[in-house]
Scaffold this motif. Structure first.
Motif, PDB file in Angstrom:
ATOM      1  N   ARG A 211     -21.602  36.495  92.909  1.00  0.00           N
ATOM      2  CA  ARG A 211     -23.034  36.448  93.247  1.00  0.00           C
ATOM      3  C   ARG A 211     -23.828  35.792  92.121  1.00  0.00           C
ATOM      4  O   ARG A 211     -24.924  35.258  92.337  1.00  0.00           O
ATOM      5  CB  ARG A 211     -23.519  37.876  93.498  1.00  0.00           C
ATOM      6  N   SER A 212     -23.294  35.858  90.910  1.00  0.00           N
ATOM      7  CA  SER A 212     -23.903  35.244  89.738  1.00  0.00           C
ATOM      8  C   SER A 212     -22.767  34.636  88.929  1.00  0.00           C
ATOM      9  O   SER A 212     -21.700  35.246  88.812  1.00  0.00           O
ATOM     10  CB  SER A 212     -24.639  36.322  88.928  1.00  0.00           C
ATOM     11  N   LEU A 213     -22.981  33.436  88.365  1.00  0.00           N
ATOM     12  CA  LEU A 213     -21.884  32.724  87.699  1.00  0.00           C
ATOM     13  C   LEU A 213     -22.113  32.612  86.202  1.00  0.00           C
ATOM     14  O   LEU A 213     -23.238  32.424  85.739  1.00  0.00           O
ATOM     15  CB  LEU A 213     -21.741  31.321  88.294  1.00  0.00           C
ATOM     16  N   GLY A 214     -21.014  32.706  85.453  1.00  0.00           N
ATOM     17  CA  GLY A 214     -21.075  32.562  84.008  1.00  0.00           C
ATOM     18  C   GLY A 214     -19.681  32.286  83.478  1.00  0.00           C
ATOM     19  O   GLY A 214     -18.875  31.648  84.148  1.00  0.00           O
ATOM     20  N   CYS A 215     -19.375  32.805  82.291  1.00  0.00           N
ATOM     21  CA  CYS A 215     -18.046  32.617  81.719  1.00  0.00           C
ATOM     22  C   CYS A 215     -17.039  33.502  82.456  1.00  0.00           C
ATOM     23  O   CYS A 215     -17.364  34.614  82.882  1.00  0.00           O
ATOM     24  CB  CYS A 215     -18.074  32.965  80.237  1.00  0.00           C
ATOM     25  N   ALA A 216     -15.802  33.002  82.592  1.00  0.00           N
ATOM     26  CA  ALA A 216     -14.786  33.686  83.392  1.00  0.00           C
ATOM     27  C   ALA A 216     -14.525  35.104  82.890  1.00  0.00           C
ATOM     28  O   ALA A 216     -14.402  36.041  83.684  1.00  0.00           O
ATOM     29  CB  ALA A 216     -13.495  32.873  83.369  1.00  0.00           C
ATOM     30  N   GLN A 217     -14.487  35.282  81.568  1.00  0.00           N
ATOM     31  CA  GLN A 217     -14.137  36.586  81.008  1.00  0.00           C
ATOM     32  C   GLN A 217     -15.255  37.612  81.172  1.00  0.00           C
ATOM     33  O   GLN A 217     -15.008  38.812  81.035  1.00  0.00           O
ATOM     34  CB  GLN A 217     -13.808  36.448  79.510  1.00  0.00           C
ATOM     35  N   CYS A 218     -16.464  37.164  81.430  1.00  0.00           N
ATOM     36  CA  CYS A 218     -17.622  38.065  81.455  1.00  0.00           C
ATOM     37  C   CYS A 218     -18.305  38.129  82.817  1.00  0.00           C
ATOM     38  O   CYS A 218     -19.412  38.673  82.929  1.00  0.00           O
ATOM     39  CB  CYS A 218     -18.639  37.640  80.388  1.00  0.00           C
ATOM     40  N   THR A 219     -17.681  37.544  83.840  1.00  0.00           N
ATOM     41  CA  THR A 219     -18.319  37.494  85.157  1.00  0.00           C
ATOM     42  C   THR A 219     -17.378  38.060  86.205  1.00  0.00           C
ATOM     43  O   THR A 219     -16.265  37.565  86.382  1.00  0.00           O
ATOM     44  CB  THR A 219     -18.676  36.049  85.534  1.00  0.00           C
ATOM     45  N   GLY A 220     -17.831  39.126  86.877  1.00  0.00           N
ATOM     46  CA  GLY A 220     -17.015  39.757  87.897  1.00  0.00           C
ATOM     47  C   GLY A 220     -17.464  39.406  89.299  1.00  0.00           C
ATOM     48  O   GLY A 220     -18.587  38.951  89.516  1.00  0.00           O
ATOM     49  N   GLN A 221     -16.570  39.606  90.263  1.00  0.00           N
ATOM     50  CA  GLN A 221     -16.901  39.380  91.665  1.00  0.00           C
ATOM     51  C   GLN A 221     -17.447  40.665  92.288  1.00  0.00           C
ATOM     52  O   GLN A 221     -17.251  41.757  91.756  1.00  0.00           O
ATOM     53  CB  GLN A 221     -15.659  38.923  92.421  1.00  0.00           C
ATOM     54  N   ILE A 222     -18.097  40.506  93.426  1.00  0.00           N
ATOM     55  CA  ILE A 222     -18.556  41.666  94.192  1.00  0.00           C
ATOM     56  C   ILE A 222     -17.735  41.761  95.469  1.00  0.00           C
ATOM     57  O   ILE A 222     -17.136  40.775  95.908  1.00  0.00           O
ATOM     58  CB  ILE A 222     -20.055  41.558  94.550  1.00  0.00           C
TER      59      ILE A 222
END
Length: 266
Positions: A211-222
């Motif tokens: 729902r919101s995008l950022g760095c792979a290690q700090c961004t989770g899916q819903i």
């Protein structure tokens, strides 16, 4: 004129006002939905030609699909794109394991300051929205930063009846926020109306989506089954989950984003 027409007209007015008022402008492009909508608005504001460069701060930790989308769109739109990485920090071992706020400051805030200094930007156009996160709700359309990019959120001018302060001391730089009044739902309705391409990561696969995008290690899916723009719009009408619930850096501290933004975060 409906709500989207009014928001579009205001954003285009702000972009043109910024171009008229400041000497050297750049527009941040994170590759997310908001800054991609802003890119679209800039093309409309200047009749297909954007008179300033786009800036992508590449932490080297972005989700690979984002970088492929960036390169594809930049080529299709023939963008003047500045990609900058704080290689000194990367080569000295900076990464999320050092602490997410420490990493964000080095790879995003410090990298952005390097770009401002190198290219001598007087203003940066940034795709933040008030409804996205608490500290962003305190922003102004035209928001002053000092020479070190620090933000004094306790001392800001009023912006009543769309009257904006555009006269600031020389040496400071200005953050311009053309979509500050948009909501997440407005963004997706506008993407639908204008058929704006966005990165596929937003669309659900196997019951999950970003729902919101950022760095792979700090961004989770819903958890989500919304695999089309229409389904995302319908999902947002009924959700009570925060848009940035999947962003790990927001959870490091109760005032994490405010502290980052005070020090110059985008």
């Amino acid at each position: 004129m409906d709500r989207l027409d009014m928001l579009e007209a205001q954003s285009i007015y702000i972009l043109r006002e910024a171009y008229k008022s400041f000497g050297k402008l750049g527009m941040l492009w994170s590759i997310g939905k908001d800054s991609t909508v802003m890119l679209w608005l800039a093309k409309k504001a200047f009749f297909g030609h954007c008179p300033f460069p786009f800036i992508h701060i590449d932490t080297t930790y972005k989700i690979p699909e984002m970088i492929r989308f960036r390169d594809k769109i930049a080529k299709e739109y023939n963008l003047d794109l500045i990609v900058y990485t704080n290689w000194d920090a990367i080569n000295n071992g900076m990464g999320p394991e050092k602490g997410r706020l420490v990493c964000c400051k080095a790879l995003k805030t410090d990298a952005l300051q390097h770009v401002i200094d190198k290219y001598k930007f007087e203003g940066l156009i940034v795709g933040v929205r008030r409804d996205e996160e608490g500290s962003r709700s305190k922003e102004r359309i035209f928001s002053e930063r000092n020479k070190e990019s620090e933000w004094n959120y306790t001392n800001q001018p009023p912006e009543l009846w769309d009257q904006f302060k555009t006269d600031f001391p020389k040496g400071n730089h200005i953050r311009v926020h053309p979509i500050l009044n948009w909501t997440e739902l407005d963004i997706w309705k506008y993407i639908k109306r204008e058929n704006i391409p966005v990165v596929d990561l937003y669309f659900a696969k196997n019951g999950k989506r970003y729902r919101s995008l950022g760095c792979a290690q700090c961004t989770g899916q819903i958890d989500s089954n919304a695999s089309t723009v229409d389904e995302i719009i319908e999902e947002l009408k009924h959700t009570n989950i925060n848009e940035r619930a999947g962003r790990a850096q927001d959870k490091e501290d109760a005032y994490a984003m405010q502290k980052l933004r005070k020090d110059g975060y985008m």
